[in-house]
Scaffold this active site. Structure first.
Site, short mmCIF file in Angstrom:
data_model
loop_
_atom_site.label_atom_id
_atom_site.label_comp_id
_atom_site.label_asym_id
_atom_site.label_seq_id
_atom_site.Cartn_x
_atom_site.Cartn_y
_atom_site.Cartn_z
N ARG A 295 -16.73 6.79 12.35
CA ARG A 295 -15.57 7.67 12.24
C ARG A 295 -16.00 9.12 12.06
NH1 ARG A 295 -13.05 10.20 8.18
NH2 ARG A 295 -13.98 9.04 6.45
N SER B 35 -18.56 16.90 -0.50
CA SER B 35 -18.13 17.24 0.86
C SER B 35 -19.33 17.55 1.75
CB SER B 35 -17.22 18.45 0.82
OG SER B 35 -17.05 18.93 2.13
N LEU C 213 -1.84 7.01 2.34
CA LEU C 213 -1.25 7.79 3.42
C LEU C 213 -0.57 6.88 4.43
CD1 LEU C 213 -3.87 10.60 4.01
CD2 LEU C 213 -1.67 10.73 2.84
N ALA C 214 -1.20 5.78 4.79
CA ALA C 214 -0.63 4.92 5.82
C ALA C 214 0.61 4.19 5.29
CB ALA C 214 -1.67 3.92 6.31
N GLY C 215 0.47 3.54 4.15
CA GLY C 215 1.58 2.75 3.61
C GLY C 215 2.72 3.63 3.11
N GLY D 233 0.83 -1.20 0.00
CA GLY D 233 0.00 0.00 0.00
C GLY D 233 0.86 1.24 0.00
N ARG E 62 -23.04 11.82 10.66
CA ARG E 62 -23.27 11.13 9.40
C ARG E 62 -24.29 10.00 9.48
NH1 ARG E 62 -17.00 10.72 7.26
NH2 ARG E 62 -16.86 12.93 6.79
N HIS F 2 -18.95 4.40 2.30
CA HIS F 2 -17.88 5.37 2.19
C HIS F 2 -16.61 4.94 2.90
CE1 HIS F 2 -15.89 9.18 2.22
NE2 HIS F 2 -15.98 9.32 3.52
C1 LIG Z 1 -14.36 10.24 -1.54
C2 LIG Z 1 -13.71 10.14 -0.20
C3 LIG Z 1 -13.46 11.29 0.53
C4 LIG Z 1 -12.82 11.22 1.78
N1 LIG Z 1 -12.59 12.37 2.48
C5 LIG Z 1 -11.93 12.30 3.67
C6 LIG Z 1 -11.61 13.49 4.39
O1 LIG Z 1 -11.93 14.59 3.97
N2 LIG Z 1 -10.95 13.37 5.56
C7 LIG Z 1 -10.57 12.15 6.06
O2 LIG Z 1 -9.93 12.12 7.11
N3 LIG Z 1 -10.86 11.02 5.38
C8 LIG Z 1 -11.52 11.06 4.21
N4 LIG Z 1 -11.81 9.89 3.53
C9 LIG Z 1 -11.30 8.61 4.04
C10 LIG Z 1 -9.82 8.48 3.73
O3 LIG Z 1 -9.53 9.04 2.48
C11 LIG Z 1 -9.33 7.04 3.70
O4 LIG Z 1 -9.81 6.35 4.80
C12 LIG Z 1 -7.82 6.98 3.76
O5 LIG Z 1 -7.26 7.82 2.79
C13 LIG Z 1 -7.29 5.57 3.60
O6 LIG Z 1 -5.89 5.60 3.52
P1 LIG Z 1 -5.05 4.26 3.52
O7 LIG Z 1 -3.62 4.66 3.42
O8 LIG Z 1 -5.45 3.42 4.67
O9 LIG Z 1 -5.50 3.47 2.22
P2 LIG Z 1 -5.56 3.88 0.66
O10 LIG Z 1 -5.23 5.29 0.41
O11 LIG Z 1 -6.83 3.33 0.14
O12 LIG Z 1 -4.35 3.08 0.02
C14 LIG Z 1 -4.39 1.71 -0.18
C15 LIG Z 1 -3.13 1.31 -0.88
O13 LIG Z 1 -3.04 -0.10 -0.89
C16 LIG Z 1 -2.78 -0.57 -2.18
N5 LIG Z 1 -3.39 -1.88 -2.29
C17 LIG Z 1 -4.64 -2.27 -1.95
N6 LIG Z 1 -4.80 -3.57 -2.14
C18 LIG Z 1 -3.63 -4.03 -2.60
C19 LIG Z 1 -3.16 -5.33 -2.97
N7 LIG Z 1 -3.93 -6.41 -2.87
N8 LIG Z 1 -1.89 -5.43 -3.44
C20 LIG Z 1 -1.08 -4.34 -3.53
N9 LIG Z 1 -1.48 -3.12 -3.17
C21 LIG Z 1 -2.73 -2.96 -2.70
C22 LIG Z 1 -3.32 0.46 -3.12
O14 LIG Z 1 -2.66 0.39 -4.34
C23 LIG Z 1 -3.02 1.73 -2.34
O15 LIG Z 1 -1.69 2.12 -2.61
C24 LIG Z 1 -12.45 9.96 2.29
C25 LIG Z 1 -12.71 8.80 1.56
C26 LIG Z 1 -13.36 8.89 0.34
C27 LIG Z 1 -13.69 7.63 -0.37
#
Ligand SMILES: Cc1cc2nc3c(=O)[nH]c(=O)nc-3n(C[C@H](O)[C@H](O)[C@H](O)COP(=O)(O)OP(=O)(O)OC[C@H]3O[C@@H](n4cnc5c(N)ncnc54)[C@H](O)[C@@H]3O)c2cc1C
Ligand code: FES
Lengths: 638, 246
Positions: free
Chosen positions: A435, A284, A43-45, A40, A330, A401
């Site tokens: 959340r 939003s 943001l986290a990865g 991943g 929400r 969501h």
């Molecule tokens: C439209 C929308 C608006 C949002 N707005 C907000 C906001 O304003 N404020 C807020 O705090 N949160 C918001 N959120 C929530 C937030 O964006 C997400 O919860 C957060 O960004 C998730 O980050 P993450 O790093 O955990 O995962 P992600 O950003 O989803 O990253 C996942 C990563 O894992 C990789 N991956 C997945 N599966 C595999 C696999 N099997 N093999 C290899 N790679 C894989 C992908 O390629 C990607 O790089 C929003 C969400 C959405 C959908």
């Protein structure tokens, strides 16, 4: 199995400091001897990979997109919280902690949430130093907004593209580590399984999405930061490729899955407009600051919105929740909209929509003021629907969501498999049953930048000198063979139905019975329906082409196969939780006024499910939660 | 609405490829990619290989989608990524030609999917601020004038789709690189590495992409409407960096 959350002793304010002191360190010269896999680049990865690369570990980072910069975090719009108290309006670490625990409806772990609030300030510092162009005041200092009904202004934002800018900051740090040779980046590479030997995570098996090559990767520790599973519903606000495969495969290999039924349905999305619809678009929720939500008072109303007189409109949120009005949380806003539509009061396509009306705000503040605030959102709406929200009210409907549930992790973010970590939306840890807005971005970056680099170091220090397991060893070869077997099975099925058509049907079952509101009968039925459909999936799915090529249908097919199993677990969890809390609303458990009724006596716990193998019912373990710092109260927004 | 699609089909990087023609039934409310989904469902049911195309967010922000539609990157609508384009912008009976990004730096992998790794390399060459996690000072320590911050944000809005490269007759990546160079050069945090950054990024860009001869097609194609003034800015930065560094 006994779940040990490994929460450090001592007062909550000191837990993280103490723990950081007690954790073992890897000395700088030894860090380069360790291999860490991060799946991943969101943001986290991305943050975890960059931060550990900076420390000197050897990191391999994987994502399924063609570039790390496209992870789904890019789509977040609204903002990111932090307890900076720059606005001098009474915010503090304690208040952010308190709001998050309460907002999560008392189903999260206090110690984790406190740490999140503690490191939130460091995140903003880090991002600004990376060049994230947050919104600023005329004096040049950072601006904040109040978000999702919070009573303080603690949300930092970059126009409507906060997620994009935060992710680009992370991606740039990651790129710096790639250039430095500390991180090897593998885009277009999908993780299809995790390799566990002697109870420890030893690596992963991936498929190259261009050549189809299935191969093994070995490491000393593995991080899964693969995002959430809202796409189980087919229609959601998530990117099309978002999937649960990584965490689901880890679950099948022994990692417990926590609170799978805690899903968040966002109230302000553009309603579905046809059967071919491929995803739903979020707008939003800041729109609720000025827009008024209403439906016609009579079912089957056929007049245009403008022709419905004021006294024939029901501003139902303002009526039912006079204190919070259109700004209720929400889950409440979403359920209320569904309730109205269930009564036939909905508007638009299939009567699944409610009005979000800016007419009052426009006449009060002027068109220019509204355009300055929401211009880009109005434009987005018009682009999709062909309707001009300055002239006719928007139509909105809730959509899946975010998923609060995820892999169970302890305080160190380690799953129940040694050396396997889960971060960001992929874990369950900080948001309980609901959340709060702008808290997911905060959690992703907290996990990646400020928690994992410490806790993984502690784990690695305990395994000094052991080294990764060779990929030609039996455990790797067995998993590779299983992965190849699954691929072959999907390709050789030669059925009649497309992956999408079966996924849509699964999504409808989940949405209907395990969506905004749930009941025992529906859930029991859903479990059977899912099992039947899964049976059909494996006998009647049609996946063309071969493995040794870029094959998008095959990619989808693997993901959907995992959704079938996860969907069933979601229903089981929802069935077992005989209370209503946060995003989980059980129709049987509500107050006389119809509001959610929590049952703290019996359900103040995390449900953590253990897989028992194919065809066997999973077993639920409980992690009891206690709240010495935030007294349990019933949420009230009347 | 009835449409005829002429789509570029290519099995893999080694295949020569060619156009195939398909008829589809679409609704004006569909997005362009939903129209392709419908085509793919039909193809699959008929046992024909579905068309591979890149997409993810379908909201115009991830930069995945990348279709050349009737010779225009992302199609006829200004400021619109392919995924945000809707069929109501087309007429019943239209013939639409759909191709992958065409550029030497973006080899086709299959059908409409290309390899854009070259863009990542430009960022790796220096499109960052070198700061280790944990060492940042308080976020409000350095005020940034609001207009500067806003201009930096205008540049930072780039989604990295590569439309600029695809539309450019020379296949130049100037707009992409300039957006990142300008974003960071406009902020006080970006100053310490300013010269080195622009030199390295430009060097990497020139090694893999074509040269800019001011066609300005990139600005027209950009789904985020990023201004070519940033290119002028990058050029100025580059010249001063060369002068300072020799
Ligand atoms: C439209 C929308 C608006 C949002 N707005 C907000 C906001 O304003 N404020 C807020 O705090 N949160 C918001 N959120 C929530 C937030 O964006 C997400 O919860 C957060 O960004 C998730 O980050 P993450 O790093 O955990 O995962 P992600 O950003 O989803 O990253 C996942 C990563 O894992 C990789 N991956 C997945 N599966 C595999 C696999 N099997 N093999 C290899 N790679 C894989 C992908 O390629 C990607 O790089 C929003 C969400 C959405 C959908
Ligand atoms: S699919 Fe993300 S920008 Fe088009």
């Amino acid at each position: 199995m006994r779940l040990d959350a490994k929460i450090p002793a001592g007062p909550i304010q000191q837990k993280w400091d103490r723990h950081r002191f007690e954790m073992k360190l890897v000395n700088p010269a030894n860090k380069r001897r360790f291999e860490v896999i991060v799946v991943g680049s969101g943001l986290a990865g991305g943050a975890a990979a960059a931060a550990m690369g900076e420390l000197g570990y050897h990191v391999k980072c994987f994502c399924y997109q063609d570039s790390a910069r496209r992870a789904h975090s890019i789509a977040a719009q609204g903002g990111i919280n932090a307890s900076k108290n720059y606005q001098n309006d009474g915010d503090s670490i304690w208040r952010l902690f308190y709001d998050t625990v309460k907002g999560g409806d008392y189903r999260s772990r206090e110690a984790n949430v406190y740490r999140l609030a503690q490191v939130s300030s460091n995140i903003i510092d880090q991002c600004v130093a990376q060049g994230v162009p947050f919104g600023r005041e005329y004096g040049g200092l950072l601006d904040n907004r109040s978000f999702g009904g919070a009573q303080v202004s603690r949300t930092f934002y970059a126009r409507g593209q906060t997620g994009q800018q935060l992710l680009l900051g992370t991606y740039q740090s990651l790129s710096r580590q790639v250039a430095a040779g500390q991180v090897e980046m593998y885009p277009r590479t999908e993780m299809l399984d995790v390799v566990v030997a002697d109870g420890r995570a030893r690596g992963i098996v991936t498929r190259d999405m261009v050549s189809g090559e299935v191969r093994s990767w070995s490491a000393d520790a593995v991080v899964l930061a693969t995002g959430g599973y809202s796409n189980v519903y087919f229609l959601s606000t998530n990117a099309k490729g978002c999937n649960a495969t990584a965490i689901w495969r880890a679950h099948r290999r022994g990692a417990l899955f926590a609170n799978p039924c805690f899903t968040q349905i966002h109230p302000t999305c553009i309603p579905q407009h046809g059967d071919y619809q491929s995803k739903l678009t979020l707008m939003s929720e800041s729109l609720r600051n000025d827009g008024r939500i209403w439906v016609p008072k009579t079912a089957g109303e056929s007049r245009a919105a403008a022709d419905i007189p004021e006294d024939e409109r029901d501003y139902y949120l303002e009526r039912r929740y006079p204190a919070f009005g259109n700004l209720v949380p929400r889950d409440i806003a979403s359920r209320a909209a569904k309730g109205m539509c269930d009564e036939g009061l909905g508007v638009g396509h299939g009567r699944r929509g409610v009005y979000l009306d800016f007419a009052d705000a426009i006449s009060r503040l002027g068109r220019d003021a509204i355009s300055a605030k929401y211009g880009n959102l109005f434009e987005m709406y018009e682009r999709i629907t062909g309707e001009d929200p300055y002239e006719v009210p928007m139509r909105i409907y809730p959509a899946p969501h975010y998923t609060m549930g995820g892999l169970w992790v302890d305080y160190n973010l380690m799953t129940t498999i040694d050396g396997l970590y889960a971060a960001g939306e992929a874990n369950f840890s900080d948001h309980g049953a609901n959340r709060l807005g702008a808290s997911a971005l905060m959690q992703g970056l907290a996990d990646g930048y400020f928690v994992l680099p410490y806790t993984i170091g502690d784990y690695l220090a305990r395994h000094m000198g052991e080294g990764p397991m060779p990929t030609d060893s039996a455990p790797f070869q067995e998993v590779e063979a299983e992965v190849n077997g699954r691929i072959d099975r999907l390709l050789s099925c030669d059925g009649k139905r497309t992956v999408d058509s079966l996924h849509r049907e699964l999504g409808q079952i989940c949405w209907e019975y395990c969506g905004m509101s749930r009941n025992a009968e529906g859930l029991e039925g859903a479990i059977e329906k899912i099992a039947e459909l899964r049976e059909e999936y494996w006998t009647n799915v049609k996946v063309l082409g071969v493995n040794d090529e870029l094959n998008q249908a095959l990619e989808k097919a693997g993901r959907v196969a995992d959704y079938f199993e996860l969907a069933e677990l979601m229903c089981r969890d929802a069935l077992a939780r005989r209370e209503s809390c946060g995003g989980h609303f059980r129709e049987e458990y509500r107050t006389e006024e119809g509001e959610a009724l929590r049952n703290d006596e019996e359900f103040t716990y995390v449900s953590a499910w253990e897989d028992q193998g194919p065809g066997k019912e999973p077993v639920m373990h409980r992690e009891p939660l206690d709240f010495p710092n935030v007294p349990l109260t019933q949420r009230s927004y009347k | 609405m009835r449409l005829t699609l002429q789509i570029w089909r290519q099995k893999n990087a080694d295949d020569t490829g060619g156009f195939s023609s398909y008829d589809v039934d679409a609704s004006p409310d569909m997005s362009f990619l939903e129209m392709l989904d419908v085509l793919n469902e039909t193809l699959t049911e008929a046992g024909e290989d579905p068309v591979a195309f890149e997409h993810d967010c379908r909201e115009g922000i991830c930069g995945s989608c990348c279709l050349m539609i009737d010779g225009r990157a992302h199609g006829p609508e200004p400021g619109t990524a392919t995924c945000q384009l809707h069929m109501r912008k087309f007429e019943d009976g239209d013939t639409i030609r759909i191709e992958p990004w065409r550029s030497a730096a973006f080899p086709v992998l299959k059908d409409l999917v290309v390899d854009r790794v070259g863009l990542d390399r430009i960022v790796q060459a220096g499109g960052f601020i070198s700061i280790n996690t944990g060492s940042a000072p308080d976020a409000n320590l350095i005020p940034v004038p609001r207009d500067k911050a806003e201009l930096a944000m205008d540049a930072a809005a780039c989604i990295g789709c590569g439309a600029c490269v695809a539309q450019c007759p020379n296949g130049a990546a100037q707009l992409f690189a300039a957006a990142k160079v300008s974003h960071l050069a406009l902020l006080p945090q970006g100053q310490p590495e300013r010269d080195q950054r622009v030199l390295r990024m430009v060097e990497e860009m020139e090694s893999a992409f074509g040269s800019c001869t001011n066609f300005a097609e990139c600005e027209v194609a950009c789904p985020k409407e990023i201004s070519i003034e940033f290119i002028a800015r990058m050029n100025r930065d580059y010249v001063s960096a060369r002068l300072r560094r020799g």
